[in-house]
Motif scaffolding. Structure first.
Motif, PDB file in Angstrom:
ATOM      1  N   PRO A   1       0.828  -1.198   0.000  1.00  0.00           N
ATOM      2  CA  PRO A   1       0.000   0.000   0.000  1.00  0.00           C
ATOM      3  C   PRO A   1       0.863   1.249   0.000  1.00  0.00           C
ATOM      4  CG  PRO A   1      -0.007  -1.039   2.159  1.00  0.00           C
ATOM      5  CD  PRO A   1       0.666  -1.989   1.227  1.00  0.00           C
ATOM      6  N   HIS A   2       0.465   2.228  -0.791  1.00  0.00           N
ATOM      7  CA  HIS A   2       1.272   3.443  -0.931  1.00  0.00           C
ATOM      8  C   HIS A   2       1.063   4.350   0.283  1.00  0.00           C
ATOM      9  CE1 HIS A   2       2.895   3.052  -5.079  1.00  0.00           C
ATOM     10  NE2 HIS A   2       1.920   2.169  -5.148  1.00  0.00           N
ATOM     11  N   ARG A   3       2.078   4.383   1.138  1.00  0.00           N
ATOM     12  CA  ARG A   3       2.082   5.244   2.307  1.00  0.00           C
ATOM     13  C   ARG A   3       3.456   5.904   2.392  1.00  0.00           C
ATOM     14  NH1 ARG A   3      -2.343   3.559   1.901  1.00  0.00           N
ATOM     15  NH2 ARG A   3      -3.742   2.683   3.472  1.00  0.00           N
ATOM     16  N   SER A   4       3.520   7.017   3.077  1.00  0.00           N
ATOM     17  CA  SER A   4       4.782   7.713   3.290  1.00  0.00           C
ATOM     18  C   SER A   4       5.005   7.867   4.786  1.00  0.00           C
ATOM     19  CB  SER A   4       4.754   9.088   2.621  1.00  0.00           C
ATOM     20  OG  SER A   4       3.841   9.939   3.307  1.00  0.00           O
ATOM     21  N   TRP A   5       6.150   8.436   5.161  1.00  0.00           N
ATOM     22  CA  TRP A   5       6.377   8.731   6.570  1.00  0.00           C
ATOM     23  C   TRP A   5       5.313   9.679   7.106  1.00  0.00           C
ATOM     24  CZ3 TRP A   5       9.189   6.260   9.952  1.00  0.00           C
ATOM     25  CH2 TRP A   5      10.294   5.517   9.545  1.00  0.00           C
ATOM     26  N   ARG A   6       4.722  10.462   6.241  1.00  0.00           N
ATOM     27  CA  ARG A   6       3.736  11.460   6.678  1.00  0.00           C
ATOM     28  C   ARG A   6       2.393  10.841   7.005  1.00  0.00           C
ATOM     29  NH1 ARG A   6       6.436  13.067   2.391  1.00  0.00           N
ATOM     30  NH2 ARG A   6       4.754  12.493   0.961  1.00  0.00           N
ATOM     31  N   ASP A   7       2.045   9.737   6.312  1.00  0.00           N
ATOM     32  CA  ASP A   7       0.692   9.212   6.527  1.00  0.00           C
ATOM     33  C   ASP A   7       0.637   7.746   6.948  1.00  0.00           C
ATOM     34  OD1 ASP A   7       1.310   7.959   4.136  1.00  0.00           O
ATOM     35  OD2 ASP A   7       0.037   9.230   2.915  1.00  0.00           O
ATOM     36  N   ALA A   8       1.763   7.071   7.066  1.00  0.00           N
ATOM     37  CA  ALA A   8       1.766   5.679   7.519  1.00  0.00           C
ATOM     38  C   ALA A   8       1.623   5.631   9.042  1.00  0.00           C
ATOM     39  CB  ALA A   8       3.045   4.974   7.089  1.00  0.00           C
ATOM     40  N   THR A   9       0.546   5.052   9.502  1.00  0.00           N
ATOM     41  CA  THR A   9       0.311   4.950  10.934  1.00  0.00           C
ATOM     42  C   THR A   9       1.004   3.713  11.497  1.00  0.00           C
ATOM     43  OG1 THR A   9      -1.673   3.599  10.694  1.00  0.00           O
ATOM     44  CG2 THR A   9      -1.954   6.000  10.590  1.00  0.00           C
TER      45      THR A   9
ATOM     46  N   ALA B   1       1.571  -4.264   7.600  1.00  0.00           N
ATOM     47  CA  ALA B   1       2.577  -4.595   6.587  1.00  0.00           C
ATOM     48  C   ALA B   1       3.438  -5.770   7.035  1.00  0.00           C
ATOM     49  CB  ALA B   1       3.450  -3.377   6.288  1.00  0.00           C
ATOM     50  N   TYR B   2       3.835  -5.780   8.305  1.00  0.00           N
ATOM     51  CA  TYR B   2       4.650  -6.889   8.796  1.00  0.00           C
ATOM     52  C   TYR B   2       3.841  -8.177   8.870  1.00  0.00           C
ATOM     53  CZ  TYR B   2       9.087  -4.659   9.706  1.00  0.00           C
ATOM     54  OH  TYR B   2      10.309  -4.059   9.536  1.00  0.00           O
ATOM     55  N   GLU B   3       2.587  -8.075   9.236  1.00  0.00           N
ATOM     56  CA  GLU B   3       1.745  -9.262   9.312  1.00  0.00           C
ATOM     57  C   GLU B   3       1.588  -9.904   7.941  1.00  0.00           C
ATOM     58  OE1 GLU B   3       0.311 -11.964  11.408  1.00  0.00           O
ATOM     59  OE2 GLU B   3      -0.068 -10.148  12.583  1.00  0.00           O
ATOM     60  N   VAL B   4       1.320  -9.074   6.937  1.00  0.00           N
ATOM     61  CA  VAL B   4       1.056  -9.576   5.584  1.00  0.00           C
ATOM     62  C   VAL B   4       2.336  -9.978   4.860  1.00  0.00           C
ATOM     63  CG1 VAL B   4       0.150  -8.935   3.310  1.00  0.00           C
ATOM     64  CG2 VAL B   4      -1.094  -8.276   5.372  1.00  0.00           C
ATOM     65  N   ASN B   5       3.396  -9.190   5.004  1.00  0.00           N
ATOM     66  CA  ASN B   5       4.599  -9.387   4.188  1.00  0.00           C
ATOM     67  C   ASN B   5       5.679 -10.232   4.848  1.00  0.00           C
ATOM     68  OD1 ASN B   5       3.372  -7.774   2.311  1.00  0.00           O
ATOM     69  ND2 ASN B   5       4.588  -5.965   2.744  1.00  0.00           N
ATOM     70  N   VAL B   6       5.652 -10.329   6.163  1.00  0.00           N
ATOM     71  CA  VAL B   6       6.727 -11.054   6.858  1.00  0.00           C
ATOM     72  C   VAL B   6       6.183 -12.253   7.623  1.00  0.00           C
ATOM     73  CG1 VAL B   6       8.611 -10.902   8.532  1.00  0.00           C
ATOM     74  CG2 VAL B   6       8.054  -8.917   7.092  1.00  0.00           C
ATOM     75  N   ILE B   7       5.257 -12.016   8.533  1.00  0.00           N
ATOM     76  CA  ILE B   7       4.793 -13.098   9.408  1.00  0.00           C
ATOM     77  C   ILE B   7       4.022 -14.149   8.623  1.00  0.00           C
ATOM     78  CG2 ILE B   7       3.467 -13.642  11.486  1.00  0.00           C
ATOM     79  CD1 ILE B   7       4.067 -10.805  12.465  1.00  0.00           C
ATOM     80  N   SER B   8       3.365 -13.735   7.532  1.00  0.00           N
ATOM     81  CA  SER B   8       2.676 -14.723   6.693  1.00  0.00           C
ATOM     82  C   SER B   8       3.665 -15.755   6.165  1.00  0.00           C
ATOM     83  CB  SER B   8       1.963 -14.027   5.529  1.00  0.00           C
ATOM     84  OG  SER B   8       2.899 -13.406   4.662  1.00  0.00           O
ATOM     85  N   GLY B   9       4.839 -15.305   5.735  1.00  0.00           N
ATOM     86  CA  GLY B   9       5.859 -16.223   5.251  1.00  0.00           C
ATOM     87  C   GLY B   9       6.415 -17.096   6.361  1.00  0.00           C
ATOM     88  N   VAL B  10       6.569 -16.523   7.549  1.00  0.00           N
ATOM     89  CA  VAL B  10       7.040 -17.306   8.700  1.00  0.00           C
ATOM     90  C   VAL B  10       6.043 -18.420   9.013  1.00  0.00           C
ATOM     91  CG1 VAL B  10       7.552 -17.211  11.165  1.00  0.00           C
ATOM     92  CG2 VAL B  10       8.357 -15.378   9.651  1.00  0.00           C
ATOM     93  N   ARG B  11       4.766 -18.097   8.939  1.00  0.00           N
ATOM     94  CA  ARG B  11       3.749 -19.121   9.200  1.00  0.00           C
ATOM     95  C   ARG B  11       3.912 -20.309   8.253  1.00  0.00           C
ATOM     96  NH1 ARG B  11       0.258 -14.402  10.162  1.00  0.00           N
ATOM     97  NH2 ARG B  11      -0.429 -14.487  12.346  1.00  0.00           N
TER      98      ARG B  11
ATOM     99  N   HIS C   1       7.370   1.515   5.329  1.00  0.00           N
ATOM    100  CA  HIS C   1       6.904   0.278   5.960  1.00  0.00           C
ATOM    101  C   HIS C   1       7.122  -0.913   5.028  1.00  0.00           C
ATOM    102  CE1 HIS C   1       3.848   1.686   3.354  1.00  0.00           C
ATOM    103  NE2 HIS C   1       2.833   1.026   3.859  1.00  0.00           N
ATOM    104  N   TYR C   2       6.862  -0.725   3.745  1.00  0.00           N
ATOM    105  CA  TYR C   2       7.055  -1.806   2.779  1.00  0.00           C
ATOM    106  C   TYR C   2       8.532  -2.150   2.633  1.00  0.00           C
ATOM    107  CZ  TYR C   2       7.216  -4.168  -1.753  1.00  0.00           C
ATOM    108  OH  TYR C   2       7.463  -5.059  -2.768  1.00  0.00           O
TER     109      TYR C   2
END
Length: 266
Positions: free
Chosen positions: A95-103, A110-120, A154-155
């Protein structure tokens, strides 16, 4: 290419479209039976059906890998017909986010979808590889892991995590016959990227034909030494190499397929 994959079974996550679909199709063309993963049943089965129609072996596995229940469902479907020899962790989002708008929640998701999913999936599939003494685990990373910009922080951080965990896993699997590597694409021309760039072209004066648009887009957004975007099939070819027996001496490494975008880093 003779990747010597006949008789192997491969699970490709995020394979219902784009890069994942290209990887699954290439593995099947080389003789592997492929488990095509996706979250959308119709799109996932469409890719599996196309592989079967071309003479390959494929089944669909549907589930959200960002949850334990979804990962259990996918692993169960993948392992139902036999063990998995090759795991390609491709699933993810940017998802397109920047330091200004990434909560903080954006970072967490992002970590759940891109990292922990692979760990699972590693936790559910790799123990069987270790027991059998053969396996291939491949993360799909990216150049932003090594040379991030100001946008998409984040990405980019999740890509760095993918690269890092692949090396750690290689150390863990020392001497088992199972390898762990990363394929790091540059800018790749999947359908979504083409739509995005075509939409930018009129406002940036990039021309009207695709060759003009691609050349200008690369020059401004992702300069490289080849002067174009990569094609999904070129990433799939790197995955094929790392999946086969000829790459048995390759582990804990990153294979960059980026036209020379990343420089001076290994």
């Amino acid at each position: 290419m003779n990747a010597q994959l006949t008789g192997r079974r491969a699970l490709v996550t995020g394979a219902s479209s784009g890069l994942g679909a290209a990887i699954a199709t290439a593995l099947a063309a080389e003789g592997a039976e492929v488990v095509v993963h996706g979250r959308d049943p119709a799109r996932t089965e469409s890719v599996a059906g196309a592989i079967r129609a071309a003479g390959g072996g494929a089944v669909a596995a549907v589930g959200d890998l960002a949850t334990d229940a979804g990962a259990d469902a996918v692993a169960g479907a993948a392992l139902a017909a036999g063990p998995i020899d090759i795991l390609v962790n491709n699933a993810g989002s940017y998802p397109h986010r920047s330091w200004r708008d990434a909560t903080a929640d954006d970072w967490r998701e992002a970590y759940e979808v891109n990292v922990i999913s692979g760990v699972r999936m590693i936790q559910r599939v790799v123990p069987g590889m270790r027991e059998r003494g053969w396996g291939r685990v491949i993360q799909i990373g990216g150049g932003l892991a090594l040379q991030p910009g100001a946008e998409l922080p984040h990405y980019s951080a999740t890509l760095a995590a993918r690269h890092n965990l692949a090396v750690s896993l290689a150390r863990e699997l020392k001497g088992t016959g199972v390898t762990s590597n990363t394929v790091s694409p540059g800018a790749i021309l999947v359908d979504g990227v083409r739509r995005f760039i075509t939409g930018l072209a009129p406002g940036r004066g990039w021309g009207e034909t695709w060759p003009e648009i691609e050349r200008h887009a690369i020059e401004e957004l992702a300069p490289n030494d080849v002067g174009r975007m990569g094609r999904p099939e070129e990433i799939a070819a790197a995955v094929l190499y790392l999946s086969g027996p000829l790459a048995g001496y390759v582990t804990g490494t990153t294979l960059r397929v980026d036209g020379g975008t990343v420089r001076g880093l290994h």
